[in-house]
Motif scaffolding. Structure first.
Motif, PDB file in Angstrom:
ATOM      1  N   VAL A 262     -40.195  10.637 -24.192  1.00 41.66           N
ATOM      2  CA  VAL A 262     -41.308   9.673 -24.179  1.00 41.66           C
ATOM      3  C   VAL A 262     -42.308  10.043 -25.282  1.00 41.66           C
ATOM      4  CG1 VAL A 262     -41.024   9.219 -21.713  1.00 41.66           C
ATOM      5  CG2 VAL A 262     -42.686  10.942 -22.454  1.00 41.66           C
ATOM      6  N   GLY A 263     -43.206   9.095 -25.562  1.00 42.79           N
ATOM      7  CA  GLY A 263     -44.091   9.252 -26.721  1.00 42.79           C
ATOM      8  C   GLY A 263     -45.312  10.149 -26.514  1.00 42.79           C
ATOM      9  N   ILE A 264     -45.199  11.185 -25.737  1.00 38.11           N
ATOM     10  CA  ILE A 264     -46.285  12.166 -25.577  1.00 38.11           C
ATOM     11  C   ILE A 264     -45.759  13.471 -26.171  1.00 38.11           C
ATOM     12  CG2 ILE A 264     -47.740  13.425 -23.905  1.00 38.11           C
ATOM     13  CD1 ILE A 264     -47.096  11.192 -21.887  1.00 38.11           C
ATOM     14  N   TYR A 265     -46.560  14.098 -27.038  1.00 37.22           N
ATOM     15  CA  TYR A 265     -46.024  15.303 -27.679  1.00 37.22           C
ATOM     16  C   TYR A 265     -47.093  16.349 -27.945  1.00 37.22           C
ATOM     17  CZ  TYR A 265     -47.671  12.613 -31.715  1.00 37.22           C
ATOM     18  OH  TYR A 265     -48.437  11.870 -32.581  1.00 37.22           O
ATOM     19  N   ASP A 266     -46.629  17.607 -27.963  1.00 40.88           N
ATOM     20  CA  ASP A 266     -47.444  18.721 -28.438  1.00 40.88           C
ATOM     21  C   ASP A 266     -47.188  18.841 -29.940  1.00 40.88           C
ATOM     22  OD1 ASP A 266     -48.061  19.197 -25.793  1.00 40.88           O
ATOM     23  OD2 ASP A 266     -46.653  20.888 -25.574  1.00 40.88           O
ATOM     24  N   VAL A 267     -48.114  19.460 -30.638  1.00 35.44           N
ATOM     25  CA  VAL A 267     -47.908  19.709 -32.067  1.00 35.44           C
ATOM     26  C   VAL A 267     -47.919  21.215 -32.295  1.00 35.44           C
ATOM     27  CG1 VAL A 267     -48.759  19.290 -34.405  1.00 35.44           C
ATOM     28  CG2 VAL A 267     -49.055  17.535 -32.640  1.00 35.44           C
ATOM     29  N   LEU A 268     -46.866  21.719 -32.919  1.00 35.97           N
ATOM     30  CA  LEU A 268     -46.775  23.153 -33.207  1.00 35.97           C
ATOM     31  C   LEU A 268     -46.809  23.376 -34.715  1.00 35.97           C
ATOM     32  CD1 LEU A 268     -44.954  22.676 -30.454  1.00 35.97           C
ATOM     33  CD2 LEU A 268     -44.514  25.082 -30.755  1.00 35.97           C
ATOM     34  N   THR A 269     -47.626  24.306 -35.142  1.00 34.98           N
ATOM     35  CA  THR A 269     -47.688  24.651 -36.566  1.00 34.98           C
ATOM     36  C   THR A 269     -47.242  26.096 -36.736  1.00 34.98           C
ATOM     37  OG1 THR A 269     -49.521  23.139 -36.800  1.00 34.98           O
ATOM     38  CG2 THR A 269     -49.179  24.674 -38.609  1.00 34.98           C
ATOM     39  N   PHE A 270     -46.296  26.295 -37.617  1.00 33.63           N
ATOM     40  CA  PHE A 270     -45.713  27.626 -37.846  1.00 33.63           C
ATOM     41  C   PHE A 270     -46.129  28.115 -39.225  1.00 33.63           C
ATOM     42  CE2 PHE A 270     -42.935  24.987 -35.282  1.00 33.63           C
ATOM     43  CZ  PHE A 270     -42.683  25.778 -34.181  1.00 33.63           C
ATOM     44  N   ARG A 271     -46.615  29.356 -39.281  1.00 38.39           N
ATOM     45  CA  ARG A 271     -46.991  29.938 -40.568  1.00 38.39           C
ATOM     46  C   ARG A 271     -46.388  31.338 -40.671  1.00 38.39           C
ATOM     47  NH1 ARG A 271     -51.628  29.345 -43.982  1.00 38.39           N
ATOM     48  NH2 ARG A 271     -52.514  27.871 -42.502  1.00 38.39           N
ATOM     49  N   ALA A 272     -45.708  31.581 -41.768  1.00 43.89           N
ATOM     50  CA  ALA A 272     -45.083  32.898 -41.965  1.00 43.89           C
ATOM     51  C   ALA A 272     -46.147  33.987 -41.986  1.00 43.89           C
ATOM     52  CB  ALA A 272     -44.293  32.902 -43.269  1.00 43.89           C
ATOM     53  N   ALA A 273     -45.833  35.125 -41.375  1.00 53.10           N
ATOM     54  CA  ALA A 273     -46.758  36.266 -41.345  1.00 53.10           C
ATOM     55  C   ALA A 273     -45.956  37.530 -41.636  1.00 53.10           C
ATOM     56  CB  ALA A 273     -47.431  36.366 -39.979  1.00 53.10           C
ATOM     57  N   ALA A 274     -46.670  38.627 -41.858  1.00 51.20           N
ATOM     58  CA  ALA A 274     -45.985  39.864 -42.231  1.00 51.20           C
ATOM     59  C   ALA A 274     -45.061  40.355 -41.119  1.00 51.20           C
ATOM     60  CB  ALA A 274     -47.007  40.938 -42.580  1.00 51.20           C
ATOM     61  N   SER A 275     -45.572  40.323 -39.885  1.00 52.43           N
ATOM     62  CA  SER A 275     -44.738  40.786 -38.770  1.00 52.43           C
ATOM     63  C   SER A 275     -45.287  40.224 -37.457  1.00 52.43           C
ATOM     64  CB  SER A 275     -44.745  42.307 -38.709  1.00 52.43           C
ATOM     65  OG  SER A 275     -46.056  42.733 -38.411  1.00 52.43           O
ATOM     66  N   GLY A 276     -44.499  40.372 -36.383  1.00 49.57           N
ATOM     67  CA  GLY A 276     -44.958  40.004 -35.045  1.00 49.57           C
ATOM     68  C   GLY A 276     -44.909  38.502 -34.759  1.00 49.57           C
ATOM     69  N   ILE A 277     -45.301  38.164 -33.524  1.00 52.72           N
ATOM     70  CA  ILE A 277     -45.355  36.758 -33.089  1.00 52.72           C
ATOM     71  C   ILE A 277     -46.756  36.553 -32.523  1.00 52.72           C
ATOM     72  CG2 ILE A 277     -44.425  35.033 -31.485  1.00 52.72           C
ATOM     73  CD1 ILE A 277     -41.838  36.880 -31.402  1.00 52.72           C
ATOM     74  N   HIS A 278     -47.534  35.696 -33.160  1.00 50.32           N
ATOM     75  CA  HIS A 278     -48.923  35.498 -32.738  1.00 50.32           C
ATOM     76  C   HIS A 278     -49.122  34.032 -32.376  1.00 50.32           C
ATOM     77  CE1 HIS A 278     -49.495  39.397 -34.649  1.00 50.32           C
ATOM     78  NE2 HIS A 278     -48.799  38.896 -35.649  1.00 50.32           N
ATOM     79  N   ILE A 279     -49.519  33.788 -31.129  1.00 46.68           N
ATOM     80  CA  ILE A 279     -49.677  32.400 -30.684  1.00 46.68           C
ATOM     81  C   ILE A 279     -51.148  32.123 -30.403  1.00 46.68           C
ATOM     82  CG2 ILE A 279     -48.995  30.694 -28.947  1.00 46.68           C
ATOM     83  CD1 ILE A 279     -46.485  32.374 -28.438  1.00 46.68           C
ATOM     84  N   THR A 280     -51.623  30.972 -30.868  1.00 47.56           N
ATOM     85  CA  THR A 280     -52.949  30.502 -30.467  1.00 47.56           C
ATOM     86  C   THR A 280     -52.776  29.083 -29.934  1.00 47.56           C
ATOM     87  OG1 THR A 280     -53.374  29.708 -32.705  1.00 47.56           O
ATOM     88  CG2 THR A 280     -54.288  31.867 -32.133  1.00 47.56           C
ATOM     89  N   ALA A 281     -53.682  28.663 -29.059  1.00 41.25           N
ATOM     90  CA  ALA A 281     -53.563  27.332 -28.473  1.00 41.25           C
ATOM     91  C   ALA A 281     -54.943  26.738 -28.246  1.00 41.25           C
ATOM     92  CB  ALA A 281     -52.800  27.407 -27.147  1.00 41.25           C
ATOM     93  N   ASP A 282     -54.989  25.397 -28.207  1.00 38.80           N
ATOM     94  CA  ASP A 282     -56.259  24.727 -27.931  1.00 38.80           C
ATOM     95  C   ASP A 282     -56.457  24.580 -26.424  1.00 38.80           C
ATOM     96  OD1 ASP A 282     -54.350  22.858 -27.273  1.00 38.80           O
ATOM     97  OD2 ASP A 282     -55.187  21.240 -28.484  1.00 38.80           O
ATOM     98  N   ASN A 283     -55.545  25.184 -25.636  1.00 38.21           N
ATOM     99  CA  ASN A 283     -55.586  25.026 -24.185  1.00 38.21           C
ATOM    100  C   ASN A 283     -55.720  26.398 -23.535  1.00 38.21           C
ATOM    101  OD1 ASN A 283     -54.416  24.984 -21.459  1.00 38.21           O
ATOM    102  ND2 ASN A 283     -54.090  22.821 -21.903  1.00 38.21           N
ATOM    103  N   GLY A 284     -56.799  26.579 -22.802  1.00 34.44           N
ATOM    104  CA  GLY A 284     -57.087  27.888 -22.238  1.00 34.44           C
ATOM    105  C   GLY A 284     -56.255  28.264 -21.023  1.00 34.44           C
TER     106      GLY A 284
END
Ligand code: ATP
Length: 290
Positions: free
Chosen positions: A40-62
């Motif tokens: 259905v036409g409801i979606y989240d938007v994910l932006t991926f940016r290369a970094a030196a190491s690790g997996i770092h997630i931020t969100a607009d939802n607490g």
């Protein structure tokens, strides 16, 4: 605007179930299902940016866990470990899909992460391989990688693509309650289900572009569990039908309910009624497909 080749953006679409049947409980605790899945036409938007190491997630939802419990994190880690990717990634999540709603929001974020990182890290993996990896994160992840209209069998990972469902307008309403998928499956008495939805008939109706055939066959065996516990689900369905819906059903393990309308005007009127009565807080008028 500068073009940054180290950043990419992907949409993660929600799904509803036009049909959901549970065939039996498996010994490993999973259930064998037969489901008609629909993007259905409801979606989240994910932006991926290369970094030196690790997996770092931020969100607009607490409300969401952003560490190892997040399905985005699980997907990124799986891909990195499986293919020895040393590079890291920063992932930004813009959340629109209702949470713990029966709309596969987390699974769809995981699917978008597998697809996005496959490109960001230039892994060149075919979708079939991503689907195999996806099922290790969750039973709905392979479907979320495929998208569209599909029959899902097995634990949800055996997929048969179907033609797009007939055009219509959707009203989606998530009441302000939290439902755990695990609770619902654990309380389903699989042997006691006496009315199974007509999944094969639904498939045929979709293949024939027959909207009334689709609305006549909406069915979800999990509704028996969730709607018994939360009467608001039945009230939303009744209200949607009273406002002219051709059909209405709970999606997945709930508590989201959708109504199918032939036109937008009725759907918006129904949305206002549900909002006015305080039956649901998260409400959307949208359509099937992307
Ligand atoms: P399904 O339809 O597959 O049962 P759902 O819509 O019922 O999914 P989700 O929104 O996917 O449920 O989330 C269920 C739980 O998973 C939430 O309680 C949440 O804490 C956790 N979770 C982990 N990662 C995510 C994510 N990226 N988005 C949403 N929930 C997540």
């Amino acid at each position: 605007m500068s073009h940054d080749t180290n950043t990419l953006t992907r949409k993660a679409y929600a799904k509803i179930n036009l049909g959901l049947d549970v065939v039996r409980r498996l010994e490993n605790g999973y259930h064998e299902v037969r489901m008609i899945m629909q993007t259905v036409g409801i979606y989240d938007v994910l932006t991926f940016r290369a970094a030196a190491s690790g997996i770092h997630i931020t969100a607009d939802n607490g409300e969401l866990p952003l560490g190892e419990d997040n399905l985005i994190h699980k997907a990124a880690r799986l891909l990195k470990e499986e293919y020895n990717v040393r590079e890291g990634v920063e992932i930004r999540l813009e959340k629109h899909i209702p949470i713990a709603a029966g709309m596969a929001g987390g699974s769809s974020d995981a699917a978008a992460t597998l697809l996005g990182l496959n490109d960001l890290f230039s892994l060149g993996l075919p979708k079939e391989r991503l689907r195999e990896l996806g099922v290790r994160i969750g039973a709905d992840v392979p479907y979320c990688i495929l998208g569209g209209t599909a029959l899902a069998e097995g634990i949800g990972e055996r997929l048969t693509p179907l033609p797009p469902a007939p055009p219509c307008v959707l009203l989606i309403a998530k009441p302000d309650i939290q439902v755990s998928t695990r609770y619902v499956y654990e309380h389903l008495d699989t042997a006691g289900v006496w009315r199974h939805p007509d999944i094969d008939g639904m498939r045929l109706a979709i293949e024939n572009g027959d909207l009334s055939g689709v609305t006549a066959r909406l069915g979800n065996v999990l509704e028996t569990v969730t709607a018994c516990r939360y009467p608001v689900i039945g009230r939303i369905r009744e209200e949607m039908l009273a406002c002219g819906a051709l059909g209405s059903l709970m999606s997945g393990s709930g508590p989201t309910v959708f109504g199918i309308y032939s036109g937008e005007e009725q759907a918006w009127q129904a949305l206002e009624r549900l909002k006015g009565q305080g039956l649901a807080k998260e409400l959307f008028v949208t359509k099937m497909g992307v």
